[in-house]
Write a protein that holds these residues in place. Structure first.
Motif, short mmCIF file in Angstrom:
data_model
loop_
_atom_site.label_atom_id
_atom_site.label_comp_id
_atom_site.label_asym_id
_atom_site.label_seq_id
_atom_site.Cartn_x
_atom_site.Cartn_y
_atom_site.Cartn_z
N ASN A 64 0.83 -1.21 0.00
CA ASN A 64 0.00 0.00 0.00
C ASN A 64 0.86 1.26 0.00
OD1 ASN A 64 0.48 0.03 3.03
ND2 ASN A 64 -0.89 -1.72 2.89
N ALA A 65 1.14 1.81 1.16
CA ALA A 65 1.83 3.10 1.22
C ALA A 65 3.23 3.05 0.62
CB ALA A 65 1.90 3.59 2.67
N GLY A 66 3.86 1.88 0.63
CA GLY A 66 5.20 1.76 0.06
C GLY A 66 5.25 2.09 -1.42
N ASN A 83 3.23 7.32 10.10
CA ASN A 83 4.10 7.35 8.91
C ASN A 83 3.35 7.23 7.60
OD1 ASN A 83 3.49 4.60 8.53
ND2 ASN A 83 5.33 3.91 9.60
N PHE A 84 2.01 7.35 7.65
CA PHE A 84 1.22 7.25 6.42
C PHE A 84 1.42 8.52 5.60
CE2 PHE A 84 -2.90 6.84 4.05
CZ PHE A 84 -2.66 5.57 3.55
N PRO A 85 1.84 8.41 4.35
CA PRO A 85 2.17 9.61 3.57
C PRO A 85 0.93 10.36 3.10
CG PRO A 85 2.36 7.65 2.20
CD PRO A 85 2.07 7.17 3.59
N PRO A 86 1.01 11.68 3.02
CA PRO A 86 -0.11 12.45 2.42
C PRO A 86 -0.18 12.16 0.93
CG PRO A 86 1.77 13.88 2.81
CD PRO A 86 2.12 12.56 3.43
N TRP A 87 -1.39 12.28 0.38
CA TRP A 87 -1.52 12.06 -1.07
C TRP A 87 -0.83 13.21 -1.79
CZ3 TRP A 87 -2.67 7.94 -3.82
CH2 TRP A 87 -2.78 8.10 -5.20
N PRO A 88 0.07 12.92 -2.74
CA PRO A 88 0.84 13.99 -3.40
C PRO A 88 -0.04 14.89 -4.26
CG PRO A 88 1.25 11.86 -4.44
CD PRO A 88 0.46 11.58 -3.20
N LYS A 89 0.18 16.19 -4.17
CA LYS A 89 -0.60 17.16 -4.93
C LYS A 89 -0.29 17.09 -6.42
CE LYS A 89 -1.07 20.44 -1.10
NZ LYS A 89 -0.82 21.83 -0.63
N THR A 90 0.85 16.52 -6.78
CA THR A 90 1.27 16.46 -8.19
C THR A 90 1.01 15.09 -8.80
OG1 THR A 90 3.52 15.87 -7.49
CG2 THR A 90 3.04 18.21 -7.83
N SER A 91 0.02 14.36 -8.28
CA SER A 91 -0.20 12.98 -8.75
C SER A 91 -0.92 12.91 -10.08
CB SER A 91 -1.00 12.21 -7.70
OG SER A 91 -2.25 12.81 -7.48
N GLN A 96 -7.44 10.02 -9.54
CA GLN A 96 -8.79 9.51 -9.76
C GLN A 96 -8.91 8.04 -9.38
OE1 GLN A 96 -10.15 9.25 -13.84
NE2 GLN A 96 -8.06 9.09 -14.61
N HIS A 97 -7.77 7.35 -9.27
CA HIS A 97 -7.78 5.93 -8.92
C HIS A 97 -7.29 5.69 -7.50
CE1 HIS A 97 -8.56 5.57 -13.10
NE2 HIS A 97 -7.33 5.79 -13.49
N SER A 98 -7.56 6.61 -6.58
CA SER A 98 -6.96 6.55 -5.24
C SER A 98 -7.96 6.19 -4.15
CB SER A 98 -6.30 7.89 -4.91
OG SER A 98 -7.24 8.95 -4.90
N VAL A 99 -9.09 5.59 -4.49
CA VAL A 99 -10.11 5.29 -3.49
C VAL A 99 -9.54 4.41 -2.37
CG1 VAL A 99 -12.33 4.16 -3.08
CG2 VAL A 99 -11.98 5.51 -5.14
#
Length: 415
Positions: A64-66, A83-91, A96-99
């Motif tokens: 997952n997060a890795g 340590n869960f990363p924030p969703w990158p703003k430049t993705s 759209q596929h990040s559910v």
């Protein structure tokens, strides 16, 4: 093969395995597997006000997060709230596929107030089991690149995931029958790429795509109808497969109309900004079928308060047991839309007061399509968990029937 279809060829699929569920054809041996320990009579979960209790498997971070780490993640320990990363703003389009990401984040956050689901550490207390595998991100990172090594990386993750699940005592308790893909509640954006024996509207949950345009948070003009000068707006790829071939035909029909903006484009940061501006200046936003019946464009329109014009004969919509889409959307069959002049004529004749009512309704429902961290009451994540909760009585019915059936399920036979 089914694992590849389900995990790699769909956009937002989650293995959400309801506690000891079995939804599928029952064979003569199935009743020998004890799916659940005997329990006293209890109310349906839907008849209670408590949140859905979810046990989340502690998968190694690489599942997952890795995948969001630079390079290959060397961290074996499961992701935590710290340590869960924030969703990158430049993705870009990956958003759209990040559910899967947002559902996992909500369980890590695990705040009960206002939440439809809470994480439990004791599997025996769980209503549902959640397998946090970022299948969509894995496919986008590994699965549709051309090198054999990358394709093998995606395939290897799938193999390792199945091995991990097979070691679970909850898998072993039923011989794995309740952990099969077609015996799970799947969270999908549509059913365009599933075999029918794996996925169905009766057992699965339809999720919205995560929108990629900015939400319109200050949409309060004195004249909302007059301030939107474009009648109909579309920006997107017109070269699509299957029902998506409709887009090329619509481009020809709608070409040259002054107050219609129909533009072929691809998903780039600049394109997203132009779509944000264009949707906010338009009364209606066109949503034709693409490679599959749905796309993020519909949900971009909703958060832009642009009345969706949906041309997709096989589309299924999120939360439809709670939300009536005809209150803020207009539907045309593909046959109607391809009749020259018909669609535009209907939109020009659409009453202003009815459009304003739809615009106001869009403003009232748009928060149901927001994915965010931390989650908020009634946002997309909580709406999805509630949808899962709604599916569980049907799952329990299937479990109870499967215990006593000693012949193949006669309801599934052709009559």
């Amino acid at each position: 093969m089914y694992v590849k279809v389900a995990i790699c060829l769909t956009f937002a699929i989650l293995l959400l395995i309801s506690c000891s569920i079995y939804v599928g054809t029952i064979d003569a041996k199935s009743y020998f597997f004890p799916l659940l320990q005997p329990s006293p009579l209890r109310l349906s979960l839907c008849a209670t006000d408590r949140p859905l209790r979810v046990y989340m498997y502690d998968l190694p971070r690489k599942f997952n997060a890795g995948m969001m780490d630079r390079g290959t993640s060397q961290v074996a320990a499961p992701a935590t709230v710290e340590n869960f990363p924030p969703w990158p703003k430049t993705s870009g389009l990956k958003r759209q596929h990040s559910v899967e990401y947002w559902l996992m984040a909500s369980l890590l956050y695990n705040e009960e107030e206002g939440s439809e689901a809470i994480r439990v550490s004791d599997p025996e207390m769980a209503d549902a089991f959640f397998v946090p595998f970022f299948s969509s991100l894995s496919f986008n990172k590994h699965g549709h690149v051309t090198t054999d090594a990358e394709a093998d990386a995606d395939r290897q993750l799938q193999v390792e995931l199945l091995e991990f699940l097979r070691q679970s005592k909850y898998y072993q308790r039923s011989g794995g029958r309740d952990h099969e893909l077609n015996a799970s509640i799947l969270i999908v954006v549509d059913f365009g790429r599933y075999p029918r024996n794996m996925s169905s509207l009766s057992k699965d949950v339809v999720a919205p795509y995560v929108h990629v345009v900015d939400s319109f948070t200050d949409d309060d003009p004195l004249d909302p109808y007059g301030s939107r000068t474009t009648l109909l707006f579309f920006r997107g790829n017109t070269v699509r497969k299957d029902e998506g071939e409709l887009r090329v035909k619509l481009a020809n029909i709608l070409a040259g109309i002054d107050d219609v903006h129909f533009e072929n484009s691809v998903g780039t940061p600049k394109s997203f900004k132009m779509s944000t501006k264009g949707m906010r200046l338009s009364k209606f936003c066109l949503h034709p079928a693409g490679d599959t019946p749905s796309s993020c464009r519909l949900f971009d329109a909703i958060v832009s308060h642009c009345v969706p014009v949906i041309v997709s004969d096989k589309i299924e919509l999120p939360y439809e047991d709670e939300i009536d889409y005809t209150e803020f959307s207009i539907f045309f069959s593909m046959k109607e839309a391809l009749e020259p002049g018909y669609l535009i004529d209907q939109l020009r004749r659409f009453p202003k007061d009815r459009w304003i009512n739809m615009w106001m309704r869009l403003k009232n429902v748009s928060h149901h399509y927001e994915f965010q961290y931390p989650p908020k009451k009634e946002d997309a994540v909580n709406m999805l968990w509630r949808q899962v909760k709604h599916k569980l009585p049907g799952v329990r019915l299937a479990v109870h029937r499967s215990r006593r059936l000693k012949v193949p399920d006669w309801w599934r036979r052709k009559r």
